[in-house]
Enzyme design. Structure first.
Site, PDB file in Angstrom:
ATOM      1  N   ILE A  10       0.860  -1.189   0.000  1.00  0.00           N
ATOM      2  CA  ILE A  10       0.000   0.000   0.000  1.00  0.00           C
ATOM      3  C   ILE A  10       0.893   1.235   0.000  1.00  0.00           C
ATOM      4  O   ILE A  10       1.708   1.429   0.900  1.00  0.00           O
ATOM      5  CB  ILE A  10      -0.923   0.018   1.231  1.00  0.00           C
ATOM      6  CG1 ILE A  10      -1.813  -1.229   1.246  1.00  0.00           C
ATOM      7  CG2 ILE A  10      -1.766   1.299   1.247  1.00  0.00           C
ATOM      8  CD1 ILE A  10      -2.611  -1.397   2.523  1.00  0.00           C
ATOM      9  N   GLY A  51       3.264  -6.128   7.715  1.00  0.00           N
ATOM     10  CA  GLY A  51       3.042  -4.695   7.593  1.00  0.00           C
ATOM     11  C   GLY A  51       1.899  -4.409   6.644  1.00  0.00           C
ATOM     12  O   GLY A  51       0.779  -4.857   6.845  1.00  0.00           O
ATOM     13  N   ASP A  52       2.187  -3.682   5.589  1.00  0.00           N
ATOM     14  CA  ASP A  52       1.177  -3.359   4.579  1.00  0.00           C
ATOM     15  C   ASP A  52       1.427  -4.115   3.279  1.00  0.00           C
ATOM     16  O   ASP A  52       0.997  -3.692   2.222  1.00  0.00           O
ATOM     17  CB  ASP A  52       1.142  -1.847   4.328  1.00  0.00           C
ATOM     18  CG  ASP A  52       2.450  -1.319   3.755  1.00  0.00           C
ATOM     19  OD1 ASP A  52       3.519  -1.818   4.161  1.00  0.00           O
ATOM     20  OD2 ASP A  52       2.396  -0.420   2.904  1.00  0.00           O
ATOM     21  N   GLU A  53       2.097  -5.237   3.369  1.00  0.00           N
ATOM     22  CA  GLU A  53       2.418  -6.048   2.189  1.00  0.00           C
ATOM     23  C   GLU A  53       1.532  -7.288   2.137  1.00  0.00           C
ATOM     24  O   GLU A  53       1.274  -7.928   3.151  1.00  0.00           O
ATOM     25  CB  GLU A  53       3.884  -6.484   2.224  1.00  0.00           C
ATOM     26  CG  GLU A  53       4.853  -5.330   2.188  1.00  0.00           C
ATOM     27  CD  GLU A  53       6.291  -5.769   2.412  1.00  0.00           C
ATOM     28  OE1 GLU A  53       7.171  -5.072   1.890  1.00  0.00           O
ATOM     29  OE2 GLU A  53       6.529  -6.783   3.096  1.00  0.00           O
TER      30      GLU A  53
END
Length: 134
Positions: A10, A51-53
């Site tokens: 993201i 995380g955002d992955e």
């Protein structure tokens, strides 16, 4: 038939977390996860990598370039604005793609190459698809 690995990140997520707080960040992650999962078929797999992955395993592709169509569908779904705590947030993704067997035969290799391609996409410009690096 072929398999593709999509590695998604993201764009600007750290800024969302820092500016709006972790509760909003958590809602953004939930929204992204829902959009990603609803954009792929039941035979594909979606996981939050960290995380955002996110990593998506796209199975049973007629040709490797079909992974780009899936990537575009996911990116479009995630791009729809969301409202959290009276704030409208628009998201974008950077996406890297690798495909089996062209880019590797082992899962670790395919994920690493898709991850490298995602970072290349981030360098070029947010919200673009990266090509697999040799």
């Amino acid at each position: 038939n072929q398999i593709a690995i999509l590695f998604l990140d993201i764009d600007g997520f750290k800024g969302i977390n820092d500016a709006l707080g972790h509760a909003v960040g958590d809602e953004v992650l939930k929204h992204a996860a829902h959009c990603i999962a609803s954009s792929v078929r039941d035979v594909d797999f979606v996981c939050r990598y960290g995380g955002d992955e996110f990593v998506v395993l796209v199975t049973d592709l007629a040709q490797a370039r079909d992974a780009a169509l899936v990537s575009q569908k996911i990116a479009s779904a995630v791009a729809s604005p969301i409202t959290i705590e009276s704030r409208t947030i628009s998201l974008s993704l950077s996406i890297g793609v690798s495909s089996y067997p062209e880019d590797g035969i082992e899962a670790d290799t395919l994920i690493r190459r898709a991850d490298l391609a995602m970072y290349e996409a981030k360098k070029l410009k947010s919200n673009r698809l990266g090509n697999v690096l040799p």
